[in-house]
Design a protein around this motif. Structure first.
Motif, short mmCIF file in Angstrom:
data_model
loop_
_atom_site.label_atom_id
_atom_site.label_comp_id
_atom_site.label_asym_id
_atom_site.label_seq_id
_atom_site.Cartn_x
_atom_site.Cartn_y
_atom_site.Cartn_z
N TYR A 40 -24.28 2.41 -54.13
CA TYR A 40 -25.07 1.68 -52.77
C TYR A 40 -25.88 2.83 -52.66
O TYR A 40 -25.89 4.12 -52.50
CB TYR A 40 -24.08 1.63 -51.78
CG TYR A 40 -23.18 0.46 -51.60
CD1 TYR A 40 -22.01 0.48 -52.62
CD2 TYR A 40 -23.47 -0.59 -50.93
CE1 TYR A 40 -21.24 -0.71 -52.70
CE2 TYR A 40 -22.78 -1.93 -51.07
CZ TYR A 40 -21.48 -2.00 -51.79
OH TYR A 40 -20.64 -2.83 -52.00
N TYR A 41 -27.54 2.20 -52.39
CA TYR A 41 -28.62 2.96 -52.17
C TYR A 41 -29.31 2.74 -50.89
O TYR A 41 -29.15 1.51 -50.42
CB TYR A 41 -29.58 2.75 -53.30
CG TYR A 41 -29.05 3.04 -54.73
CD1 TYR A 41 -28.42 2.15 -55.58
CD2 TYR A 41 -29.39 4.31 -55.15
CE1 TYR A 41 -28.03 2.39 -56.80
CE2 TYR A 41 -28.79 4.63 -56.42
CZ TYR A 41 -28.36 3.81 -57.24
OH TYR A 41 -27.87 4.31 -58.48
N CYS A 42 -29.43 3.52 -50.13
CA CYS A 42 -30.34 3.38 -49.08
C CYS A 42 -31.87 3.44 -49.18
O CYS A 42 -32.35 4.00 -50.10
CB CYS A 42 -30.05 4.46 -47.88
SG CYS A 42 -30.01 5.83 -48.37
N ASN A 43 -32.65 2.61 -48.37
CA ASN A 43 -34.08 2.49 -48.71
C ASN A 43 -34.70 2.30 -47.46
O ASN A 43 -34.17 1.63 -46.46
CB ASN A 43 -34.29 1.32 -49.54
CG ASN A 43 -35.70 0.96 -49.66
OD1 ASN A 43 -36.32 0.17 -48.72
ND2 ASN A 43 -36.71 1.78 -50.36
N ALA A 44 -35.88 2.99 -47.27
CA ALA A 44 -36.70 3.18 -45.95
C ALA A 44 -38.24 2.78 -46.30
O ALA A 44 -38.53 3.48 -47.32
CB ALA A 44 -36.56 4.39 -45.03
N GLU A 45 -38.78 1.98 -45.88
CA GLU A 45 -39.89 1.26 -46.30
C GLU A 45 -40.91 0.99 -44.96
O GLU A 45 -40.48 0.51 -43.99
CB GLU A 45 -39.79 0.06 -46.95
CG GLU A 45 -41.20 -0.51 -47.53
CD GLU A 45 -41.13 -1.96 -47.85
OE1 GLU A 45 -40.86 -2.28 -49.31
OE2 GLU A 45 -40.95 -2.83 -47.32
N ARG A 46 -42.26 1.21 -45.34
CA ARG A 46 -42.98 1.00 -44.26
C ARG A 46 -44.63 0.91 -44.75
O ARG A 46 -44.99 1.82 -45.82
CB ARG A 46 -43.17 2.29 -43.43
CG ARG A 46 -44.29 2.05 -42.04
CD ARG A 46 -44.17 3.29 -41.23
NE ARG A 46 -45.18 3.00 -40.24
CZ ARG A 46 -45.99 4.18 -39.39
NH1 ARG A 46 -45.71 5.37 -39.88
NH2 ARG A 46 -46.60 3.74 -38.56
N ARG A 47 -45.28 -0.07 -44.28
CA ARG A 47 -46.60 -0.22 -44.79
C ARG A 47 -47.66 0.13 -43.51
O ARG A 47 -47.46 -0.61 -42.40
CB ARG A 47 -46.94 -1.60 -45.40
CG ARG A 47 -46.23 -2.17 -46.51
CD ARG A 47 -46.51 -3.43 -46.95
NE ARG A 47 -46.14 -3.78 -48.24
CZ ARG A 47 -44.93 -4.01 -48.80
NH1 ARG A 47 -43.94 -3.80 -47.87
NH2 ARG A 47 -44.67 -4.28 -49.81
N ALA A 48 -48.21 1.23 -43.41
CA ALA A 48 -49.32 1.33 -42.49
C ALA A 48 -50.53 2.06 -42.93
O ALA A 48 -50.60 2.88 -43.96
CB ALA A 48 -48.52 2.40 -41.59
N ASN A 49 -51.46 1.60 -42.37
CA ASN A 49 -52.73 2.27 -42.79
C ASN A 49 -53.20 2.07 -44.25
O ASN A 49 -53.89 3.14 -44.58
CB ASN A 49 -53.04 3.72 -42.23
CG ASN A 49 -52.78 4.10 -40.68
OD1 ASN A 49 -53.19 3.04 -40.04
ND2 ASN A 49 -52.13 4.87 -40.43
#
Length: 120
Positions: free
Chosen positions: A94-103
């Motif tokens: 199991y893999y955790c992921n954090a994602e964000r699109r900004a600027n």
């Protein structure tokens, strides 16, 4: 910048397990979080995700709906995956992921993976 996953282990069918993923070096509260898994010999599969909005809806793969719960504690910079009623087919890394699109930038961070083995 790091995501550190933990909580995997060997359990029996029907057991429960909670995975944790601690973030460091970035503000987890601004990120959409997700859990993926990869079973032996199979492709990576999205398990669950939820955005950073307070009223966001959590999404779950049909295979885990009603059994798994994704959550986050922004104060602790930690995300969780509570897994109940584990089945043999839940065995995977199991893999955790954090994602964000900004600027105009895309930030995409992954944990190292934690192994969950469901076996009788």
């Amino acid at each position: 910048v790091q995501l550190q996953a933990s909580g995997g282990g060997l359990v029996q069918p029907g057991d429960s397990l909670t995975l944790s993923c601690a973030a460091s070096g970035f503000p987890l509260n601004y990120f959409t979080i997700a859990w993926f898994r990869q079973a032996p010999g199979k492709e990576c599969e999205g398990v669950s995700c939820v955005s950073n909005n307070a009223d966001s809806t959590s999404y779950y793969a049909d295979s885990v709906k009603g059994r798994f719960t994704i959550s986050r504690d922004n104060a602790k910079r930690t995300m969780y995956l509570e897994m109940n009623g584990l089945r043999l087919e839940d065995t995977a890394v199991y893999y955790c992921n954090a994602e964000r699109r900004a600027n105009g930038e895309w930030y995409d961070y992954w944990g190292q993976g934690t192994l969950v083995t469901v076996s009788s």
